[in-house]
Write a protein that holds these residues in place. Structure first.
Motif, mmCIF file in Angstrom:
data_model
loop_
_atom_site.group_PDB
_atom_site.id
_atom_site.type_symbol
_atom_site.label_atom_id
_atom_site.label_comp_id
_atom_site.label_asym_id
_atom_site.label_seq_id
_atom_site.Cartn_x
_atom_site.Cartn_y
_atom_site.Cartn_z
ATOM 1 N N SER A 180 46.312 53.416 38.423
ATOM 2 C CA SER A 180 44.994 53.230 37.804
ATOM 3 C C SER A 180 44.870 51.889 37.077
ATOM 4 O O SER A 180 43.816 51.230 37.144
ATOM 5 C CB SER A 180 44.713 54.377 36.824
ATOM 6 N N ILE A 181 45.917 51.458 36.386
ATOM 7 C CA ILE A 181 45.847 50.220 35.608
ATOM 8 C C ILE A 181 45.676 49.008 36.530
ATOM 9 O O ILE A 181 44.819 48.145 36.301
ATOM 10 C CB ILE A 181 47.110 50.046 34.739
ATOM 11 N N LYS A 182 46.463 48.978 37.570
ATOM 12 C CA LYS A 182 46.397 47.860 38.517
ATOM 13 C C LYS A 182 45.025 47.790 39.179
ATOM 14 O O LYS A 182 44.470 46.702 39.399
ATOM 15 C CB LYS A 182 47.492 48.013 39.572
ATOM 16 N N ILE A 183 44.457 48.949 39.486
ATOM 17 C CA ILE A 183 43.151 49.000 40.147
ATOM 18 C C ILE A 183 42.064 48.439 39.235
ATOM 19 O O ILE A 183 41.270 47.583 39.650
ATOM 20 C CB ILE A 183 42.816 50.449 40.558
ATOM 21 N N PHE A 184 42.031 48.892 37.977
ATOM 22 C CA PHE A 184 40.957 48.431 37.088
ATOM 23 C C PHE A 184 41.151 46.984 36.670
ATOM 24 O O PHE A 184 40.174 46.258 36.480
ATOM 25 C CB PHE A 184 40.842 49.362 35.875
ATOM 26 N N ASN A 185 42.375 46.535 36.550
ATOM 27 C CA ASN A 185 42.600 45.110 36.286
ATOM 28 C C ASN A 185 42.142 44.263 37.466
ATOM 29 O O ASN A 185 41.617 43.156 37.297
ATOM 30 C CB ASN A 185 44.079 44.856 36.000
ATOM 31 N N PHE A 186 42.325 44.786 38.666
ATOM 32 C CA PHE A 186 41.867 44.068 39.855
ATOM 33 C C PHE A 186 40.342 43.963 39.865
ATOM 34 O O PHE A 186 39.783 42.923 40.226
ATOM 35 C CB PHE A 186 42.358 44.783 41.110
ATOM 36 N N ALA B 128 37.591 40.759 52.150
ATOM 37 C CA ALA B 128 37.679 39.940 53.359
ATOM 38 C C ALA B 128 36.665 40.385 54.404
ATOM 39 O O ALA B 128 36.019 39.551 55.056
ATOM 40 C CB ALA B 128 39.097 40.017 53.929
ATOM 41 N N ALA B 129 36.508 41.680 54.560
ATOM 42 C CA ALA B 129 35.548 42.196 55.537
ATOM 43 C C ALA B 129 34.126 41.797 55.175
ATOM 44 O O ALA B 129 33.306 41.483 56.051
ATOM 45 C CB ALA B 129 35.665 43.723 55.609
ATOM 46 N N LYS C 278 43.507 60.225 44.184
ATOM 47 C CA LYS C 278 44.908 60.027 44.530
ATOM 48 C C LYS C 278 45.361 58.598 44.203
ATOM 49 O O LYS C 278 46.442 58.383 43.657
ATOM 50 C CB LYS C 278 45.114 60.324 46.011
ATOM 51 N N PHE C 279 44.499 57.627 44.525
ATOM 52 C CA PHE C 279 44.835 56.232 44.221
ATOM 53 C C PHE C 279 44.968 56.011 42.714
ATOM 54 O O PHE C 279 45.868 55.316 42.248
ATOM 55 C CB PHE C 279 43.761 55.297 44.782
ATOM 56 N N LEU C 280 44.076 56.608 41.940
ATOM 57 C CA LEU C 280 44.115 56.440 40.491
ATOM 58 C C LEU C 280 45.344 57.108 39.884
ATOM 59 O O LEU C 280 45.882 56.638 38.882
ATOM 60 C CB LEU C 280 42.840 56.987 39.862
ATOM 61 N N GLN C 281 45.786 58.194 40.475
ATOM 62 C CA GLN C 281 47.021 58.829 40.010
ATOM 63 C C GLN C 281 48.208 57.888 40.165
ATOM 64 O O GLN C 281 49.104 57.855 39.329
ATOM 65 C CB GLN C 281 47.290 60.110 40.816
ATOM 66 N N CYS D 8 45.978 50.798 47.061
ATOM 67 C CA CYS D 8 44.543 50.692 46.828
ATOM 68 C C CYS D 8 44.108 49.235 46.696
ATOM 69 O O CYS D 8 43.093 48.830 47.263
ATOM 70 C CB CYS D 8 44.162 51.467 45.567
ATOM 71 N N VAL D 9 44.863 48.440 45.947
ATOM 72 C CA VAL D 9 44.482 47.039 45.744
ATOM 73 C C VAL D 9 44.480 46.280 47.067
ATOM 74 O O VAL D 9 43.630 45.421 47.310
ATOM 75 C CB VAL D 9 45.416 46.368 44.721
ATOM 76 N N THR D 10 45.420 46.598 47.946
ATOM 77 C CA THR D 10 45.442 45.977 49.268
ATOM 78 C C THR D 10 44.157 46.289 50.028
ATOM 79 O O THR D 10 43.573 45.414 50.684
ATOM 80 C CB THR D 10 46.656 46.479 50.074
ATOM 81 N N LEU D 11 43.705 47.536 49.926
ATOM 82 C CA LEU D 11 42.471 47.935 50.603
ATOM 83 C C LEU D 11 41.250 47.279 49.972
ATOM 84 O O LEU D 11 40.284 46.940 50.668
ATOM 85 C CB LEU D 11 42.342 49.458 50.576
#
Length: 449
Positions: free
Chosen positions: A63-69, A34-35, A57-60, A25-28
């Motif tokens: 989730s921590i990495k996503i919200f920190n990002f 960038a886009a 699905k990504f949060l499963q 998810c973080v890569t996306l």
């Protein structure tokens, strides 16, 4: 997906294929940034749509990495600038609020940044009890200092001061007045030195004096603190809380909706009372509005249900309403998986018959839906649900003699196999023949506060 990038002179710069599958998810999210910087609108829309569709699905997974990002990257700034990206952020936040276990039960929870916690604790729709939030915040604060004493009875003044410094901003967002007195004394009171004296005094005043309005931290009621108890062996309180917003046709963060609460009083349970329609009507007629839930055996959609705002008394009679609906859930612990089918033809909303259980809908079949008894219903190539829709190419065994026709949801007396065909309700994709292991009916009693 094929991407073309051009400059302001419309000259060709780049051509390529973008495959989003199997990407973190973080890569996306970085790709989305960038886009945006390159102004590739097609890639922005494509990536955003993919992220939203796969949000749960990504949060499963992370989730921590996503919200920190969200907190540390430029994307967090973009949320305030791009309306479409803002929608994506809201979807992620809404999903966590509806399914807080994705974040708070993560093995990496203590790695969550304070700013991310602040973002989440500001949400009225966080479906988590305040006392549980407090427990997790204390755990988070203690874990930030491995040398910190874990036994609160051994805390020194300096220990409390250190912990208070870590939790100060978060404590301001805890809705202490929504914690009951017993839980407050057991969970919060041992840490009372973390709270301002005037807040502690105000909380105790509200416990001791009836109908007292808080002077400090007068937050709206958080969704997870709404006191809804339901005597069910099929669903939990989280699903029951969703009933309120579905019935009100409003989201729970709507102020007028928050003023209306409901009691759900068990009237009938087939595993206890039997499957006969006579017993159903004996217990459920003349009770006013009801909501039922049924557990389906061996199905990817394990639960269905329906809301009748009127009553079940009558024999061979359709009742007219625009407020009835049917629903299904693919995950009994996740309200977000619910699909609602609202009534389309109100003239056939509810069907009452002495020989039927809770039966909904009827009338002309929806064009484009093919029905074959025992073979399932197809709509656009996918299996569909009858209970909230019904075909007219077959008639229910007990009505084919001349009383009525097939129904959106047909519940036979003393039978465990129910029938559904798309008629008067929108299609929410459940098989038109399925076996029910148990079902419950609740009286819906409105309470104003």
């Amino acid at each position: 997906m094929i991407i073309f990038v051009t400059n302001s002179n419309n000259r060709y710069l780049y051509f390529g294929l973008v495959d989003l599958k199997d990407q973190e998810c973080v890569t996306l999210l970085k790709l989305l940034i960038a886009a945006d910087e390159l102004g590739i609108q097609r890639l922005i829309d494509f990536t955003q749509t993919f992220l939203i569709k796969n949000c749960y699905k990504f949060l499963q997974l992370d989730s921590i990495k996503i919200f920190n990002f969200f907190i540390h990257s430029k994307l967090f700034t973009l949320f305030t600038e791009l309306k479409k990206v803002t929608k994506m952020k809201e979807v992620f936040l809404k999903t966590v609020c509806e399914n807080p276990q994705l974040l708070f039960n993560s093995t990496e929870f203590i790695s969550l940044e304070k700013e991310a916690l602040i973002l989440i604790l500001n949400c009225d729709n966080l479906d988590m009890e305040e006392c549980e939030i407090w427990d997790r915040l204390i755990e988070w604060g203690i874990a930030k200092d491995p040398m910190h004493e874990s036994d609160v009875t051994k805390y020194t003044h300096e220990d409390f001061k250190t912990l208070e410094n870590k939790l100060h901003e978060l404590i301001q967002l805890v809705r202490f007045h929504q914690i009951n007195g017993e839980e407050f004394m057991l969970k919060v009171w041992p840490y009372k030195q973390l709270l301002p004296d005037n807040l502690v005094d105000d909380i105790l005043r509200c416990y001791l004096v009836s109908n007292t309005v808080p002077h400090f931290h007068p937050f709206p009621i958080r969704e997870g603190n709404i006191d809804i108890k339901i005597d069910s062996i099929i669903i939990n309180n989280r699903i029951a809380r969703s009933f309120t917003s579905w019935i009100n046709k409003k989201t729970m963060d709507n102020e007028s909706s928050k003023k209306i609460k409901y009691n759900f009083i068990l009237l009938f349970r087939s595993s206890r009372d039997g499957l006969t329609s006579q017993k159903f009507h004996q217990k459920c007629d003349n009770k006013g509005a009801t909501i039922f839930i049924a557990k389906i055996s061996n199905s990817s959609t394990p639960l269905i249900g329906g809301y009748n705002p009127l009553d079940w008394n009558g024999n061979g009679q359709y009742k007219i309403t625009t407020d009835s609906f049917l629903f299904s859930l693919s995950d009994l612990n996740n309200p977000q998986t619910a699909k609602l089918g609202h009534v389309i033809n109100s003239n056939y909303a509810v069907y009452c018959h002495n020989n039927y259980g809770p039966t909904f809908g009827g009338g002309p079949a929806i064009v484009g839906v093919n029905t074959a008894f025992g073979g399932g219903t197809t709509f656009g190539g996918n299996a569909t649900f009858g209970g909230f829709g019904g075909g007219a190419t077959f008639r229910n065994p007990q009505t084919s003699g001349g009383i009525g026709g097939s129904h959106d949801l047909y519940v036979p007396s003393n039978g465990t196999v129910w029938q559904c065909n798309v008629h008067s309700y929108s299609n929410i994709e459940i098989p038109n023949l399925f076996a029910v292991s148990d079902y419950e009916v609740f009286q819906v009693v409105k309470k104003y506060h």
